[in-house]
Design a protein around this motif. Structure first.
Motif, mmCIF file in Angstrom:
data_model
loop_
_atom_site.group_PDB
_atom_site.id
_atom_site.type_symbol
_atom_site.label_atom_id
_atom_site.label_comp_id
_atom_site.label_asym_id
_atom_site.label_seq_id
_atom_site.Cartn_x
_atom_site.Cartn_y
_atom_site.Cartn_z
ATOM 1 N N PHE A 56 3.112 -8.337 -9.895
ATOM 2 C CA PHE A 56 3.517 -9.322 -8.893
ATOM 3 C C PHE A 56 4.160 -8.609 -7.701
ATOM 4 C CE2 PHE A 56 3.357 -11.675 -12.844
ATOM 5 C CZ PHE A 56 2.793 -12.874 -12.467
ATOM 6 N N ASP A 57 4.319 -9.341 -6.620
ATOM 7 C CA ASP A 57 5.051 -8.787 -5.486
ATOM 8 C C ASP A 57 6.536 -8.741 -5.820
ATOM 9 O OD1 ASP A 57 5.761 -11.437 -5.359
ATOM 10 O OD2 ASP A 57 5.434 -11.649 -3.216
ATOM 11 N N ARG A 58 7.339 -8.244 -4.909
ATOM 12 C CA ARG A 58 8.763 -8.063 -5.207
ATOM 13 C C ARG A 58 9.515 -9.369 -5.438
ATOM 14 N NH1 ARG A 58 10.920 -5.125 0.032
ATOM 15 N NH2 ARG A 58 8.781 -4.477 0.140
ATOM 16 N N THR A 59 8.970 -10.495 -4.962
ATOM 17 C CA THR A 59 9.631 -11.782 -5.212
ATOM 18 C C THR A 59 9.268 -12.338 -6.583
ATOM 19 O OG1 THR A 59 7.831 -13.067 -4.224
ATOM 20 C CG2 THR A 59 9.605 -12.328 -2.752
ATOM 21 N N VAL A 62 3.978 -14.013 -6.160
ATOM 22 C CA VAL A 62 2.575 -13.792 -5.819
ATOM 23 C C VAL A 62 1.994 -12.720 -6.744
ATOM 24 C CG1 VAL A 62 0.977 -13.079 -3.997
ATOM 25 C CG2 VAL A 62 3.027 -14.388 -3.411
ATOM 26 N N LEU A 64 -0.377 -9.913 -7.464
ATOM 27 C CA LEU A 64 -1.140 -8.962 -6.668
ATOM 28 C C LEU A 64 -2.354 -8.428 -7.425
ATOM 29 C CD1 LEU A 64 1.826 -6.925 -5.149
ATOM 30 C CD2 LEU A 64 0.497 -8.744 -4.049
ATOM 31 N N TYR A 65 -2.135 -7.972 -8.652
ATOM 32 C CA TYR A 65 -3.210 -7.385 -9.453
ATOM 33 C C TYR A 65 -3.098 -7.869 -10.896
ATOM 34 C CZ TYR A 65 -3.281 -4.048 -5.597
ATOM 35 O OH TYR A 65 -3.325 -3.481 -4.365
#
Length: 88
Positions: A56-59, A62, A64-65
């Motif tokens: 996930f993204d840093r939050t 989302v 990502l992969y």
């Protein structure tokens, strides 16, 4: 004449009861034969399921992969499964 009919009826009942017993014994044998390779409850409960890796993204909101080895799996808690799916 009636004696012969009674004798034939007794033979028929004896034959049917024998066939019924043979069918029951065959069913029990087939049940044990086909269930011999089934896993035990302990094996099912301790089974380790491989999951795909999610990045996930840093939050953390989302995705990502998602990395998997051909099978994308995500373990979901029972309370997060919809009721209609449980009922199915």
């Amino acid at each position: 004449m009636q004696r012969r009919i009674k004798k034939n009826i007794k033979r028929l009942v004896f034959l049917c009861s024998g066939l019924l017993c043979a069918g029951m014994l065959t069913s029990v044998f087939l049940l044990f034969y086909f269930s011999r390779d089934l896993p035990t409850i302990e094996q099912i409960s301790s089974r380790q399921v491989s999951q795909s890796t999610k990045i996930f993204d840093r939050t953390g909101a989302v995705l990502l992969y998602e990395i998997s080895s051909g099978q994308e799996r995500t373990v979901v808690q029972l309370e997060n499964i919809p009721k209609y799916l449980k009922d199915a």
